[in-house]
Scaffold this active site. Structure first.
Site, mmCIF file in Angstrom:
data_model
loop_
_atom_site.group_PDB
_atom_site.id
_atom_site.type_symbol
_atom_site.label_atom_id
_atom_site.label_comp_id
_atom_site.label_asym_id
_atom_site.label_seq_id
_atom_site.Cartn_x
_atom_site.Cartn_y
_atom_site.Cartn_z
ATOM 1 N N CYS A 137 51.368 44.835 37.177
ATOM 2 C CA CYS A 137 51.000 43.920 36.194
ATOM 3 C C CYS A 137 51.432 42.376 36.548
ATOM 4 O O CYS A 137 52.580 42.176 36.147
ATOM 5 C CB CYS A 137 51.507 44.369 34.668
ATOM 6 S SG CYS A 137 50.902 42.975 33.312
ATOM 7 N N CYS A 140 52.887 40.229 33.508
ATOM 8 C CA CYS A 140 54.179 40.591 33.050
ATOM 9 C C CYS A 140 55.150 40.105 34.013
ATOM 10 O O CYS A 140 56.244 39.730 33.471
ATOM 11 C CB CYS A 140 54.241 42.276 32.731
ATOM 12 S SG CYS A 140 52.666 43.106 32.333
ATOM 13 N N ASP A 141 54.883 40.414 35.273
ATOM 14 C CA ASP A 141 56.125 40.259 36.264
ATOM 15 C C ASP A 141 55.777 38.979 37.327
ATOM 16 O O ASP A 141 56.866 38.821 37.667
ATOM 17 C CB ASP A 141 56.329 41.461 36.898
ATOM 18 C CG ASP A 141 56.410 42.748 36.020
ATOM 19 O OD1 ASP A 141 57.199 42.239 34.997
ATOM 20 O OD2 ASP A 141 56.214 43.966 36.277
#
Ligand code: NDP
Length: 324
Positions: A137, A140-141
C-alpha cells in the site's frame, strides 16, 4: 449444543468498516453482534505504522488502532463474537448465518464488512521484509520513503497509480512488470511514461527480496527476465507489491451481485446491495480507495441506512398489527 444469537444488526467482519458500523449501530440501539472472522481487526492488524488515520498527531500502530476501535464498539454496546461464518442465507429479513462453531446468527439487517486481502507474490523474503521495506500500500507507506529509491511490482491500474503516487515522495520509482505491456488504462500509462521520476522494467519477475533483516531492511529485489531467463539484482529501499486484491466474497457468490473482480456491487454512493436490509461496506465493495478511513466512512453509512431500513420494517409491522 449450537447457540442461536439474535440481533437487530448482524455484522460480519471486524475491520474499520465493521467496527464503525457497530459503533453507530450500537449507539442507535441496534445492539449489534460482530462476528470477527479469521483475522480479527482486519488488514490493519498486519500493518505497523499508521500515519494517515485522522485524529492522531503521532504515528500510531495498526493493531493498536483496531484494539481501540473494538474497545469503543464494545463500550457502546456491541457484542464481539469469535467465529468464522461459513454459510449465509439472504432470502429476506431476518438474515441467517452459520458459523464454523455450529452457532447460528440471526440479524434483522446484515452488514457485510469482510474486507479484501492484497495479493502477494509468494516469493522468498516477501513475508520476512514485510513492514521492513516490502508493502502492498503506497498510500499507507509511501511517505516513509521520502527521497529514497522504490520499486512497484505489477502492471494494472493499481500498480500504475501506486507508482505515480510514489513520485510525490521519491525521485526514483521503477515499475517492474512481468510482460512487455501494461494492462492499466491508457491515460494512466501516458501519465506514467511521461513522468521524469519513473522508469519501467519490462519482462521482469521478482524472484526474491533481499537485504538485512537485522535492521537495515530491504536492499534489493532479485529479478529474472521472463523472456531470456537472465538474472539481475536491482537495489531499492522499498518495494510495493501491486498485483491486485482479492475481496472476501466467496460466501456471497450466487447470492449477491459481484463485479468482474469479485467485489460486491452496491447502489452508487451507498452501501445498499440489491437485497433490502443487506449492506456492504469497506474494502469488500470498494476497489478504488481501500483506506481505513474510507472503510470506516462506509461502515457508518451502512449503520445509518440499516437504522432507516429497520424503522421502515417496524412501521410496516405496526401497521399490519393495527390492521388485524
Ligand atoms: P489487476 O488484476 O488489474 O492487475 C494486476 C497486475 O498484476 C497485472 O498487470 C498482472 O500482470 C500483475 N500480476 C498478477 N499476478 C502477478 C504475479 N504473480 N507476478 C507479477 N505480476 C503479477 O489488478 P489491479 O489491482 O491493478 O486492479 C484491480 C481492479 O481495480 C481493476 O478492475 C482495475 O481497473 C480497478 N482499479 C481501478 C482504479 C481506478 O479506476 N482508479 C484504481 C485501481 C484499481 P499481467 O498484466 O501480466 O496479468
Amino acid at each position: 449444543m449450537p447457540t442461536t444469537h439474535k440481533t437487530r444488526m448482524l455484522i460480519i467482519g471486524s475491520g474499520p468498516a465493521g467496527l464503525s458500523a457497530a459503533i453507530y449501530g450500537a449507539r442507535a440501539g441496534m445492539e449489534p453482534i460482530v462476528v470477527q472472522g479469521l483475522q480479527p481487526g482486519g488488514q490493519l492488524t498486519i500493518t505497523t505504522d499508521v500515519e494517515n488515520y485522522p485524529g492522531f498527531r503521532d504515528v500510531i500502530q495498526g493493531p493498536w488502532l483496531m484494539q481501540e476501535m473494538q474497545a469503543q464498539a464494545e463500550h457502546v454496546g456491541t457484542r464481539m463474537l469469535w467465529d468464522t461464518i461459513t454459510e449465509v442465507s439472504m432470502e429476506g429479513s431476518p438474515f441467517r448465518a452459520v458459523g464454523d462453531s455450529g452457532d447460528i446468527y440471526e440479524g434483522d439487517v446484515l452488514v457485510i464488512a469482510t474486507g479484501a486481502q492484497a495479493k502477494w507474490l509468494g516469493v522468498p523474503g516477501e513475508v520476512e521484509f514485510s513492514g521492513k521495506g516490502v508493502s502492498a500500500c503506497a498510500t499507507c507507506d509511501g511517505f516513509f520513503y521520502r527521497g529514497k529509491k522504490v520499486v512497484v511490482i505489477g502492471g494494472g491500474n493499481t500498480a500504475v497509480e501506486e507508482a505515480l503516487y510514489l513520485t510525490n515522495h521519491s525521485p526514483d520509482v521503477t515499475l517492474i512488470h512481468r510482460r512487455d505491456s501494461l494492462r492499466a488504462e491508457k491515460i494512466l500509462q501516458d501519465r506514467l511514461f511521461a513522468h521524469p521520476n519513473v522508469k519501467v522494467l519490462w519482462n521482469k519477475a521478482v524472484e526474491s527480496f533481499s537485504g538485512d533483516l537485522g535492521g537495515g531492511g530491504l536492499q534489493a529485489v532479485e529479478l529474472v527476465d521472463t523472456v531470456t531467463g537472465e538474472k539481475s539484482s536491482l537495489a531499492t529501499d522499498g518495494a510495493f507489491v501491486a498485483i491486485g486484491h482479492a475481496p472476501a466474497t466467496e460466501l456471497f457468490k450466487g447470492k449477491l451481485e459481484l463485479d468482474e473482480s469479485g467485489y460486491i456491487v452496491v447502489q452508487p454512493g451507498t452501501p445498499k446491495t440489491a437485497i433490502p436490509g443487506v449492506f456492504a461496506c469497506g474494502d469488500v465493495m470498494d476497489h478504488t480507495y481501500r483506506q481505513a478511513v474510507t472503510a470506516a466512512g462506509t461502515g457508518c453509512m451502512a449503520a445509518l441506512d440499516a437504522e432507516r431500513f429497520l424503522a421502515e420494517l417496524d412501521f410496516a409491522a405496526l401497521q399490519s398489527e393495527a390492521a388485524e
